[in-house]
Motif scaffolding. Sequence first.
Motif, PDB file in Angstrom:
ATOM      1  N   SER A  32       0.807  -1.216   0.000  1.00 45.10           N
ATOM      2  CA  SER A  32       0.000   0.000   0.000  1.00 45.10           C
ATOM      3  C   SER A  32       0.836   1.261   0.000  1.00 45.10           C
ATOM      4  O   SER A  32       0.321   2.353   0.144  1.00 45.10           O
ATOM      5  CB  SER A  32      -0.929   0.002   1.220  1.00 45.10           C
ATOM      6  OG  SER A  32      -0.167   0.090   2.406  1.00 45.10           O
ATOM      7  N   ALA A  33       2.147   1.108  -0.166  1.00 44.01           N
ATOM      8  CA  ALA A  33       3.020   2.283  -0.147  1.00 44.01           C
ATOM      9  C   ALA A  33       2.836   3.115  -1.401  1.00 44.01           C
ATOM     10  O   ALA A  33       2.522   2.615  -2.456  1.00 44.01           O
ATOM     11  CB  ALA A  33       4.475   1.852  -0.029  1.00 44.01           C
ATOM     12  N   SER A  34       3.059   4.427  -1.254  1.00 40.27           N
ATOM     13  CA  SER A  34       3.002   5.320  -2.412  1.00 40.27           C
ATOM     14  C   SER A  34       3.985   6.445  -2.180  1.00 40.27           C
ATOM     15  O   SER A  34       3.613   7.552  -1.804  1.00 40.27           O
ATOM     16  CB  SER A  34       1.585   5.870  -2.608  1.00 40.27           C
ATOM     17  OG  SER A  34       1.531   6.753  -3.705  1.00 40.27           O
ATOM     18  N   THR A  35       5.272   6.150  -2.379  1.00 42.69           N
ATOM     19  CA  THR A  35       6.283   7.142  -2.068  1.00 42.69           C
ATOM     20  C   THR A  35       6.291   8.294  -3.053  1.00 42.69           C
ATOM     21  O   THR A  35       6.789   9.362  -2.750  1.00 42.69           O
ATOM     22  CB  THR A  35       7.675   6.497  -2.046  1.00 42.69           C
ATOM     23  OG1 THR A  35       7.905   5.858  -3.301  1.00 42.69           O
ATOM     24  CG2 THR A  35       7.778   5.476  -0.936  1.00 42.69           C
ATOM     25  N   GLY A  36       5.731   8.060  -4.239  1.00 40.29           N
ATOM     26  CA  GLY A  36       5.729   9.126  -5.225  1.00 40.29           C
ATOM     27  C   GLY A  36       5.001  10.357  -4.714  1.00 40.29           C
ATOM     28  O   GLY A  36       5.434  11.476  -4.910  1.00 40.29           O
ATOM     29  N   SER A  37       3.868  10.123  -4.033  1.00 37.29           N
ATOM     30  CA  SER A  37       3.102  11.228  -3.466  1.00 37.29           C
ATOM     31  C   SER A  37       3.421  11.426  -1.985  1.00 37.29           C
ATOM     32  O   SER A  37       2.798  12.207  -1.305  1.00 37.29           O
ATOM     33  CB  SER A  37       1.591  10.959  -3.633  1.00 37.29           C
ATOM     34  OG  SER A  37       1.230   9.753  -2.992  1.00 37.29           O
ATOM     35  N   VAL A  38       4.393  10.654  -1.496  1.00 38.25           N
ATOM     36  CA  VAL A  38       4.826  10.703  -0.105  1.00 38.25           C
ATOM     37  C   VAL A  38       3.642  10.483   0.835  1.00 38.25           C
ATOM     38  O   VAL A  38       3.476  11.162   1.831  1.00 38.25           O
ATOM     39  CB  VAL A  38       5.547  12.021   0.220  1.00 38.25           C
ATOM     40  CG1 VAL A  38       6.404  11.854   1.465  1.00 38.25           C
ATOM     41  CG2 VAL A  38       6.431  12.453  -0.930  1.00 38.25           C
ATOM     42  N   HIS A  39       2.822   9.513   0.478  1.00 38.70           N
ATOM     43  CA  HIS A  39       1.739   9.078   1.371  1.00 38.70           C
ATOM     44  C   HIS A  39       2.006   7.612   1.664  1.00 38.70           C
ATOM     45  O   HIS A  39       1.896   6.768   0.783  1.00 38.70           O
ATOM     46  CB  HIS A  39       0.379   9.240   0.710  1.00 38.70           C
ATOM     47  CG  HIS A  39      -0.734   8.615   1.509  1.00 38.70           C
ATOM     48  ND1 HIS A  39      -1.186   9.169   2.678  1.00 38.70           N
ATOM     49  CD2 HIS A  39      -1.454   7.477   1.321  1.00 38.70           C
ATOM     50  CE1 HIS A  39      -2.163   8.396   3.172  1.00 38.70           C
ATOM     51  NE2 HIS A  39      -2.335   7.363   2.371  1.00 38.70           N
ATOM     52  N   MET A  40       2.403   7.309   2.891  1.00 36.57           N
ATOM     53  CA  MET A  40       2.798   5.954   3.229  1.00 36.57           C
ATOM     54  C   MET A  40       2.072   5.483   4.461  1.00 36.57           C
ATOM     55  O   MET A  40       2.061   6.144   5.495  1.00 36.57           O
ATOM     56  CB  MET A  40       4.321   5.885   3.433  1.00 36.57           C
ATOM     57  CG  MET A  40       4.839   4.507   3.755  1.00 36.57           C
ATOM     58  SD  MET A  40       6.635   4.420   3.710  1.00 36.57           S
ATOM     59  CE  MET A  40       6.934   4.509   1.959  1.00 36.57           C
ATOM     60  N   ASP A  41       1.448   4.328   4.338  1.00 37.81           N
ATOM     61  CA  ASP A  41       0.791   3.706   5.481  1.00 37.81           C
ATOM     62  C   ASP A  41       1.837   3.449   6.557  1.00 37.81           C
ATOM     63  O   ASP A  41       2.849   2.804   6.314  1.00 37.81           O
ATOM     64  CB  ASP A  41       0.156   2.389   5.009  1.00 37.81           C
ATOM     65  CG  ASP A  41      -0.592   1.672   6.116  1.00 37.81           C
ATOM     66  OD1 ASP A  41      -0.531   2.130   7.264  1.00 37.81           O
ATOM     67  OD2 ASP A  41      -1.227   0.642   5.824  1.00 37.81           O
ATOM     68  N   SER A  42       1.590   3.940   7.754  1.00 38.87           N
ATOM     69  CA  SER A  42       2.574   3.830   8.832  1.00 38.87           C
ATOM     70  C   SER A  42       2.539   2.482   9.537  1.00 38.87           C
ATOM     71  O   SER A  42       3.341   2.229  10.432  1.00 38.87           O
ATOM     72  CB  SER A  42       2.354   4.946   9.859  1.00 38.87           C
ATOM     73  OG  SER A  42       1.067   4.820  10.438  1.00 38.87           O
ATOM     74  N   THR A  43       1.628   1.581   9.145  1.00 41.79           N
ATOM     75  CA  THR A  43       1.530   0.280   9.778  1.00 41.79           C
ATOM     76  C   THR A  43       2.846  -0.471   9.664  1.00 41.79           C
ATOM     77  O   THR A  43       3.422  -0.577   8.594  1.00 41.79           O
ATOM     78  CB  THR A  43       0.417  -0.567   9.129  1.00 41.79           C
ATOM     79  OG1 THR A  43      -0.792   0.168   9.142  1.00 41.79           O
ATOM     80  CG2 THR A  43       0.219  -1.880   9.879  1.00 41.79           C
ATOM     81  N   GLY A  44       3.303  -1.004  10.774  1.00 40.19           N
ATOM     82  CA  GLY A  44       4.534  -1.796  10.759  1.00 40.19           C
ATOM     83  C   GLY A  44       5.764  -1.023  11.164  1.00 40.19           C
ATOM     84  O   GLY A  44       6.803  -1.615  11.431  1.00 40.19           O
ATOM     85  N   PHE A  45       5.682   0.303  11.215  1.00 39.67           N
ATOM     86  CA  PHE A  45       6.829   1.119  11.600  1.00 39.67           C
ATOM     87  C   PHE A  45       6.766   1.440  13.091  1.00 39.67           C
ATOM     88  O   PHE A  45       5.715   1.785  13.623  1.00 39.67           O
ATOM     89  CB  PHE A  45       6.868   2.412  10.786  1.00 39.67           C
ATOM     90  CG  PHE A  45       7.206   2.200   9.340  1.00 39.67           C
ATOM     91  CD1 PHE A  45       8.517   2.221   8.896  1.00 39.67           C
ATOM     92  CD2 PHE A  45       6.204   1.965   8.408  1.00 39.67           C
ATOM     93  CE1 PHE A  45       8.837   2.029   7.563  1.00 39.67           C
ATOM     94  CE2 PHE A  45       6.505   1.772   7.070  1.00 39.67           C
ATOM     95  CZ  PHE A  45       7.825   1.795   6.650  1.00 39.67           C
ATOM     96  N   VAL A  46       7.908   1.361  13.755  1.00 38.26           N
ATOM     97  CA  VAL A  46       7.971   1.588  15.192  1.00 38.26           C
ATOM     98  C   VAL A  46       8.786   2.834  15.522  1.00 38.26           C
ATOM     99  O   VAL A  46       8.352   3.690  16.291  1.00 38.26           O
ATOM    100  CB  VAL A  46       8.581   0.361  15.910  1.00 38.26           C
ATOM    101  CG1 VAL A  46       8.661   0.606  17.417  1.00 38.26           C
ATOM    102  CG2 VAL A  46       7.772  -0.895  15.613  1.00 38.26           C
ATOM    103  N   LYS A  47       9.980   2.953  14.940  1.00 37.63           N
ATOM    104  CA  LYS A  47      10.906   4.012  15.300  1.00 37.63           C
ATOM    105  C   LYS A  47      10.788   5.273  14.448  1.00 37.63           C
ATOM    106  O   LYS A  47      11.129   6.353  14.900  1.00 37.63           O
ATOM    107  CB  LYS A  47      12.348   3.495  15.224  1.00 37.63           C
ATOM    108  CG  LYS A  47      12.696   2.442  16.251  1.00 37.63           C
ATOM    109  CD  LYS A  47      12.749   2.991  17.666  1.00 37.63           C
ATOM    110  CE  LYS A  47      13.983   3.855  17.879  1.00 37.63           C
ATOM    111  NZ  LYS A  47      14.112   4.300  19.284  1.00 37.63           N
ATOM    112  N   LEU A  48      10.366   5.134  13.196  1.00 34.92           N
ATOM    113  CA  LEU A  48      10.377   6.291  12.292  1.00 34.92           C
ATOM    114  C   LEU A  48       9.251   7.262  12.585  1.00 34.92           C
ATOM    115  O   LEU A  48       9.403   8.470  12.439  1.00 34.92           O
ATOM    116  CB  LEU A  48      10.324   5.829  10.833  1.00 34.92           C
ATOM    117  CG  LEU A  48      11.455   4.899  10.397  1.00 34.92           C
ATOM    118  CD1 LEU A  48      11.427   4.690   8.892  1.00 34.92           C
ATOM    119  CD2 LEU A  48      12.825   5.428  10.832  1.00 34.92           C
ATOM    120  N   GLY A  49       8.105   6.737  12.983  1.00 32.15           N
ATOM    121  CA  GLY A  49       7.000   7.558  13.455  1.00 32.15           C
ATOM    122  C   GLY A  49       6.643   8.725  12.559  1.00 32.15           C
ATOM    123  O   GLY A  49       6.444   8.584  11.362  1.00 32.15           O
ATOM    124  N   SER A  50       6.600   9.920  13.167  1.00 35.52           N
ATOM    125  CA  SER A  50       6.167  11.117  12.440  1.00 35.52           C
ATOM    126  C   SER A  50       7.148  11.528  11.349  1.00 35.52           C
ATOM    127  O   SER A  50       6.808  12.319  10.472  1.00 35.52           O
ATOM    128  CB  SER A  50       5.978  12.277  13.421  1.00 35.52           C
ATOM    129  OG  SER A  50       7.203  12.594  14.074  1.00 35.52           O
TER     130      SER A  50
END
Length: 238
Positions: A11-29
């Motif tokens: 579900s990632a979409s880095t082109g528009s810099v909209h990324m589902d945060s599910t699964g990330f712990v440290k990177l957060g905001s």
Amino acid sequence: MSASAKTSLSSASTGSVHMDSTGFVKLGSQLPALAKTLSQAVDKLNLPLSEMQQRTLLLYLDQLLLWNKAYNLTAITDPEEALIKHVIDCLAIITHLPAGSLLDIGTGAGLPAVIIAICQPERQCTALDSNQKKIRFIKQISSELGLSNMQPIASRIEAHEASYDVVTSRAFASLIDFVEVAQPRLADNGYLCAMKGKAPSEEELQALESEWNIKTIKLHVPYLHDSRHLIELSIKNV
């Protein structure tokens, strides 16, 4: 990694810099900004990486920082700095690597082995390090990220017997030392590829040039102002 986290890979979409945060712990905001930086670096390096591959690179970074204290993986703790100096730094060599099976000596946290495995799923990659804890981390992250082309091995290079088309390392200060330990693991017509900061000295090159074809490639690593080079060596045909 949870089922929801694995599902979210697609579900990632880095082109528009909209990324589902599910699964990330440290990177957060910081995730949107980091995703944008990575996407721009990928474009600058002309790498054909999918949105899923870019997300996987960020998940690796997230886990690297999450488990850093337990496994002593890196001295860098700032996510943006780690993205640039670890992930993007390794991405800069991808288009310069010869084809074939790859061994990464002194891989540490899997740099560049894990990055190469993510970017080139068709390539078989072996990550070698004598540090058991770091190899355990690579085994865990390879399983979580679904890197079926990655083989982590806890061993000293002197005790490892397989041969490879490409042998890499970013761990050796001395090019001569790298060549000495890596040559026995090199397949016929294979290549040694050493990641370096500064270009090798004339003394180093002169010590090797009688037996080796040496190519020094100046790398341009996006967002990194330090010097970077890739030294490619192949045995001269006598």
